[in-house]
Design a protein around this motif. Structure first.
Motif, PDB file in Angstrom:
ATOM      1  N   PHE A  86      -1.676   5.552   2.225  1.00  0.00           N
ATOM      2  CA  PHE A  86      -0.798   4.853   3.153  1.00  0.00           C
ATOM      3  C   PHE A  86      -0.328   3.498   2.624  1.00  0.00           C
ATOM      4  O   PHE A  86       0.587   2.903   3.190  1.00  0.00           O
ATOM      5  CB  PHE A  86      -1.515   4.638   4.495  1.00  0.00           C
ATOM      6  CG  PHE A  86      -1.950   5.921   5.150  1.00  0.00           C
ATOM      7  CD1 PHE A  86      -1.047   6.714   5.833  1.00  0.00           C
ATOM      8  CD2 PHE A  86      -3.265   6.345   5.076  1.00  0.00           C
ATOM      9  CE1 PHE A  86      -1.437   7.898   6.438  1.00  0.00           C
ATOM     10  CE2 PHE A  86      -3.674   7.523   5.674  1.00  0.00           C
ATOM     11  CZ  PHE A  86      -2.760   8.301   6.353  1.00  0.00           C
ATOM     12  N   ASP A  87      -0.963   2.999   1.571  1.00  0.00           N
ATOM     13  CA  ASP A  87      -0.636   1.651   1.095  1.00  0.00           C
ATOM     14  C   ASP A  87      -0.508   1.620  -0.431  1.00  0.00           C
ATOM     15  O   ASP A  87      -1.015   0.717  -1.082  1.00  0.00           O
ATOM     16  CB  ASP A  87      -1.688   0.644   1.567  1.00  0.00           C
ATOM     17  CG  ASP A  87      -3.105   1.039   1.158  1.00  0.00           C
ATOM     18  OD1 ASP A  87      -3.301   2.194   0.750  1.00  0.00           O
ATOM     19  OD2 ASP A  87      -4.010   0.193   1.262  1.00  0.00           O
ATOM     20  N   LEU A  88       0.192   2.614  -0.989  1.00  0.00           N
ATOM     21  CA  LEU A  88       0.406   2.621  -2.434  1.00  0.00           C
ATOM     22  C   LEU A  88       1.465   1.619  -2.866  1.00  0.00           C
ATOM     23  O   LEU A  88       1.421   1.096  -3.971  1.00  0.00           O
ATOM     24  CB  LEU A  88       0.817   4.024  -2.905  1.00  0.00           C
ATOM     25  CG  LEU A  88      -0.296   5.020  -3.195  1.00  0.00           C
ATOM     26  CD1 LEU A  88       0.293   6.308  -3.734  1.00  0.00           C
ATOM     27  CD2 LEU A  88      -1.310   4.454  -4.173  1.00  0.00           C
ATOM     28  N   GLY A  89       2.413   1.370  -1.980  1.00  0.00           N
ATOM     29  CA  GLY A  89       3.507   0.478  -2.358  1.00  0.00           C
ATOM     30  C   GLY A  89       4.420   1.148  -3.365  1.00  0.00           C
ATOM     31  O   GLY A  89       4.634   2.359  -3.351  1.00  0.00           O
ATOM     32  N   GLY A  95       0.631  -1.507  -3.916  1.00  0.00           N
ATOM     33  CA  GLY A  95      -0.408  -1.731  -2.913  1.00  0.00           C
ATOM     34  C   GLY A  95      -1.771  -1.389  -3.476  1.00  0.00           C
ATOM     35  O   GLY A  95      -1.897  -0.878  -4.593  1.00  0.00           O
ATOM     36  N   HIS A  96      -2.793  -1.660  -2.706  1.00  0.00           N
ATOM     37  CA  HIS A  96      -4.160  -1.433  -3.170  1.00  0.00           C
ATOM     38  C   HIS A  96      -4.585   0.036  -3.057  1.00  0.00           C
ATOM     39  O   HIS A  96      -5.531   0.450  -3.711  1.00  0.00           O
ATOM     40  CB  HIS A  96      -5.136  -2.308  -2.381  1.00  0.00           C
ATOM     41  CG  HIS A  96      -5.044  -3.768  -2.750  1.00  0.00           C
ATOM     42  ND1 HIS A  96      -5.783  -4.319  -3.767  1.00  0.00           N
ATOM     43  CD2 HIS A  96      -4.298  -4.776  -2.233  1.00  0.00           C
ATOM     44  CE1 HIS A  96      -5.507  -5.617  -3.875  1.00  0.00           C
ATOM     45  NE2 HIS A  96      -4.608  -5.918  -2.941  1.00  0.00           N
ATOM     46  N   ALA A 263      -1.799  16.212  -7.892  1.00  0.00           N
ATOM     47  CA  ALA A 263      -2.917  15.314  -7.576  1.00  0.00           C
ATOM     48  C   ALA A 263      -2.594  13.915  -8.066  1.00  0.00           C
ATOM     49  O   ALA A 263      -1.910  13.743  -9.084  1.00  0.00           O
ATOM     50  CB  ALA A 263      -4.214  15.824  -8.211  1.00  0.00           C
ATOM     51  N   PHE A 264      -3.075  12.917  -7.349  1.00  0.00           N
ATOM     52  CA  PHE A 264      -2.850  11.518  -7.714  1.00  0.00           C
ATOM     53  C   PHE A 264      -4.193  10.812  -7.785  1.00  0.00           C
ATOM     54  O   PHE A 264      -5.029  10.941  -6.883  1.00  0.00           O
ATOM     55  CB  PHE A 264      -1.954  10.817  -6.681  1.00  0.00           C
ATOM     56  CG  PHE A 264      -1.694   9.373  -6.988  1.00  0.00           C
ATOM     57  CD1 PHE A 264      -0.686   9.000  -7.856  1.00  0.00           C
ATOM     58  CD2 PHE A 264      -2.462   8.367  -6.397  1.00  0.00           C
ATOM     59  CE1 PHE A 264      -0.446   7.663  -8.131  1.00  0.00           C
ATOM     60  CE2 PHE A 264      -2.235   7.032  -6.676  1.00  0.00           C
ATOM     61  CZ  PHE A 264      -1.220   6.676  -7.547  1.00  0.00           C
ATOM     62  N   SER A 265      -4.425  10.091  -8.854  1.00  0.00           N
ATOM     63  CA  SER A 265      -5.654   9.315  -8.983  1.00  0.00           C
ATOM     64  C   SER A 265      -5.284   7.855  -9.216  1.00  0.00           C
ATOM     65  O   SER A 265      -4.297   7.543  -9.880  1.00  0.00           O
ATOM     66  CB  SER A 265      -6.509   9.827 -10.144  1.00  0.00           C
ATOM     67  OG  SER A 265      -5.806   9.745 -11.374  1.00  0.00           O
ATOM     68  N   LYS A 266      -6.093   6.971  -8.678  1.00  0.00           N
ATOM     69  CA  LYS A 266      -5.807   5.546  -8.753  1.00  0.00           C
ATOM     70  C   LYS A 266      -7.010   4.824  -9.386  1.00  0.00           C
ATOM     71  O   LYS A 266      -8.128   5.090  -9.007  1.00  0.00           O
ATOM     72  CB  LYS A 266      -5.537   4.973  -7.371  1.00  0.00           C
ATOM     73  CG  LYS A 266      -5.097   3.531  -7.396  1.00  0.00           C
ATOM     74  CD  LYS A 266      -4.803   3.046  -5.986  1.00  0.00           C
ATOM     75  CE  LYS A 266      -4.304   1.619  -5.993  1.00  0.00           C
ATOM     76  NZ  LYS A 266      -5.232   0.684  -6.632  1.00  0.00           N
TER      77      LYS A 266
END
Length: 266
Positions: A86-89, A95-96, A263-266
């Protein structure tokens, strides 16, 4: 004044000269090694929202994601799961990514039993008991194409018999002697044998009811038969369920939600 007291006074003076480090979350340099320490836990409210929501319910997942103004959903159709940030920016204003929601579809007990049976070699009694345990999910077809109930299918499995046949030939000639032999084991259950087990179940909660066709192979390589099960076209069925999973999510999520495969990894 001793040496240690002088060092502490010097450290306090130095920390006061540095002042506020300038972070968004209130922090302060403390003298002990000048470690950066967050004061957020002492505030009445957090500096930003953090949290992770996890569920196996598609409906509850949709309700949670749709309640937020901005969401990016990454759908991993191989693992039947989805992850929302919700807060990727964006690259300009990142975002964080600390507010997340996860959906992991759980296989039903019936589907797990069906998968566990795939590729398994059963003794007659074992397969008959398995059919009786899951009778509410099972119908069948015999080798003559006749429909069978679960009870008839279990009885047919129990009646399988192994018959051995043997052929021998001997030929004497003027210059040679030939001998040949052949042993054969044949399985039968009266006029027919069980051919297909149809396993009917919902594989995952939220997806459609499906029928899995399971081929029954009788291995007559011993005096006691064994029966091996194989789900017909399992990989194709899994691909169909993955596509259905994506379509269900598309229908469940609002238009303002961005849905992406992968898939997304941060």
């Amino acid at each position: 004044m001793d040496h240690q007291a002088i060092e502490k006074i010097q450290a306090l003076v130095h920390a006061a000269q540095i002042g506020n480090p300038g972070t968004d979350v209130p922090t302060l340099l403390v003298p002990d090694g000048y470690e950066l320490t967050s004061l957020e836990k002492y505030q009445s409210t957090p500096a930003r929202f953090r949290g992770t929501f996890s569920t196996s319910s598609i409906e509850d997942y949709g309700n949670y994601v749709n309640a937020e103004n901005e969401a990016r959903v990454f759908v991993d159709i191989d693992d039947m799961r989805a992850a929302t940030f919700f807060d990727l920016g964006n690259p300009t204003a990142p975002g964080h990514g600390e507010h997340r929601a996860y959906l992991k579809l759980e296989a039903t007990g019936a589907y797990v039993a069906c998968l566990q049976a795939n590729g398994t070699s059963f003794a007659q009694k074992e397969l008959a008991h398995w059919i009786e345990d899951w009778h509410h999910c099972i119908t069948g077809i015999d080798s003559n194409g006749q429909e069978l109930t679960a009870k008839q299918l279990a009885n047919s499995v129990r009646k399988i018999e192994i018959k051995a046949t043997s052929e021998r030939s001997h030929e004497d000639g003027d210059w040679n002697t030939k001998r040949s032999g052949m042993d054969a084991l044949d399985a039968s259950a009266g006029d027919s044998t069980p051919d297909i087990i149809r396993f009917h179940c919902i594989p995952y909660e939220g997806l459609a009811f499906r029928t899995f066709e399971i081929r029954v192979s009788i291995m007559a390589d011993d005096t006691k038969p064994r029966l091996k099960l194989r789900i017909i076209g399992l990989e194709t069925v899994k691909e169909e369920m993955a596509k259905e999973f994506k379509e269900v999510l598309v229908n469940e999520l609002d238009e303002h939600v961005t849905l992406l495969l992968g898939a997304f990894s941060k």
